[in-house]
Scaffold this active site. Structure first.
Site, mmCIF file in Angstrom:
data_model
loop_
_atom_site.group_PDB
_atom_site.id
_atom_site.type_symbol
_atom_site.label_atom_id
_atom_site.label_comp_id
_atom_site.label_asym_id
_atom_site.label_seq_id
_atom_site.Cartn_x
_atom_site.Cartn_y
_atom_site.Cartn_z
ATOM 1 N N SER A 156 4.820 74.751 -70.382
ATOM 2 C CA SER A 156 4.196 74.082 -71.521
ATOM 3 C C SER A 156 2.695 74.034 -71.295
ATOM 4 O O SER A 156 2.232 74.090 -70.141
ATOM 5 C CB SER A 156 4.736 72.649 -71.647
ATOM 6 O OG SER A 156 3.937 71.863 -72.513
ATOM 7 N N TYR A 169 7.479 64.061 -68.904
ATOM 8 C CA TYR A 169 7.437 65.456 -69.349
ATOM 9 C C TYR A 169 6.266 66.203 -68.711
ATOM 10 O O TYR A 169 6.427 67.307 -68.177
ATOM 11 C CB TYR A 169 7.320 65.503 -70.874
ATOM 12 C CG TYR A 169 7.383 66.898 -71.447
ATOM 13 C CD1 TYR A 169 8.611 67.496 -71.724
ATOM 14 C CD2 TYR A 169 6.222 67.622 -71.715
ATOM 15 C CE1 TYR A 169 8.680 68.774 -72.254
ATOM 16 C CE2 TYR A 169 6.280 68.906 -72.244
ATOM 17 C CZ TYR A 169 7.509 69.475 -72.505
ATOM 18 O OH TYR A 169 7.565 70.749 -73.016
ATOM 19 N N LYS A 173 6.346 69.479 -66.033
ATOM 20 C CA LYS A 173 5.733 70.775 -66.278
ATOM 21 C C LYS A 173 4.640 71.075 -65.255
ATOM 22 O O LYS A 173 4.444 72.245 -64.876
ATOM 23 C CB LYS A 173 5.170 70.836 -67.696
ATOM 24 C CG LYS A 173 6.245 70.710 -68.779
ATOM 25 C CD LYS A 173 7.326 71.791 -68.660
ATOM 26 C CE LYS A 173 8.332 71.716 -69.797
ATOM 27 N NZ LYS A 173 9.346 72.786 -69.746
#
Length: 271
Positions: A156, A169, A173
């Protein structure tokens, strides 16, 4: 070999995790369009996975849907066993499965933290480790690829850009970036290519509500210099290229597919 021939994945088998919708589906279809047979992994939506399989069959390709939780070591091993029984030894693995459970830090539970890290990072480790073991077992097949195996992670833009209210999150990543790079450093001498794609804003179900708010799309576009929201197929095409011999000298890289989001457009006027 002519460049179009180098883009072909004919004679190769691929596994895509989290391929029942969105980016995972687009990647699976793009690999099939390039000639690969595809194992379509899903966790929750068998119907969605079967739809992906139907789309591949409509192209004249071969595909099979396989359920597995990528955060489970036993599920991952069984996933590979089933995929190889159906399609033969795997040449390409795309670790795409991921999830979000957003909250402000004061409200984020340990369960929410662990749920995201277990899928996005531990799942990527389990899928990546098993891919490398299976590539080694398979051996080189120079008639179909210059590489022993191709392992692609779906990361991402948030491996680079901090993301408040979504620290689980972003942390997953950020960890995935160094997982990918460290694996590439370790196994590239075996002719195993490890890379990542890093999507920016892509129109999927996960952000539909945000896009459909009043001025939601306008706010999103303010972060994208290229002034369009990406399509899942943008990621699919890039992943198929990374899986092909056309990108054979690309090793240990993150390919940002973001319309320029990582250029920090807010600073265009001087910050």
């Amino acid at each position: 070999m002519a460049y179009p021939d180098m883009l072909s994945l004919k004679g190769q088998s691929a596994l895509v995790t989290g391929a029942s919708s969105g980016i995972g589906r687009a990647v699976a279809v793009a690999l099939a369009e390039a000639g690969a047979d595809v194992a379509v992994n899903y966790h929750g939506s068998r119907e969605g996975a079967e739809r992906t399989v139907e789309m591949i069959h409509a192209l004249g390709g071969t595909a099979v849907a396989i359920r597995a939780d990528v955060a489970s070591e036993s599920d991952v091993k069984a996933l590979y066993d089933t995929a190889e029984q159906a399609l033969g030894p795997l040449d390409i693995v795309v670790s795409n499965a991921g999830r979000q459970k957003d909250a402000a830090i004061g409200d984020m539970s340990l369960d929410a933290w662990n749920a995201v890290l277990s899928t996005n990072l531990t799942g990527a480790f389990l899928v990546g480790r098993e891919a490398i073991l299976r590539f080694r077992r398979k051996g080189m097949r120079p008639e179909v690829s210059r590489a022993l195996g191709k392992l692609i992670f779906n990361s991402s833009v948030h491996e680079r850009i901090p993301w408040a209210f979504r620290v689980n999150y972003a942390a997953s990543k950020g960890g995935l970036k160094l997982l990918m790079e460290s694996l590439a450093q370790e196994v590239s001498e075996e002719r195993i290519r490890v890379n990542s794609v890093a999507p920016g804003a892509i129109a999927t179900e996960i952000n539909r509500a945000e896009r459909e708010k009043d001025d939601g799309e306008k706010a999103m576009l303010a972060l994208i210099p290229y002034k369009r929201i990406g399509d899942p197929e943008d990621i699919g095409r890039a992943s198929a290229w990374l899986a092909s011999d056309a990108s054979d000298y690309v090793v240990g890289q993150t390919l940002f597919i973001d319309g320029g989001m990582t250029l920090y457009p807010e600073f265009r006027g001087g910050g």
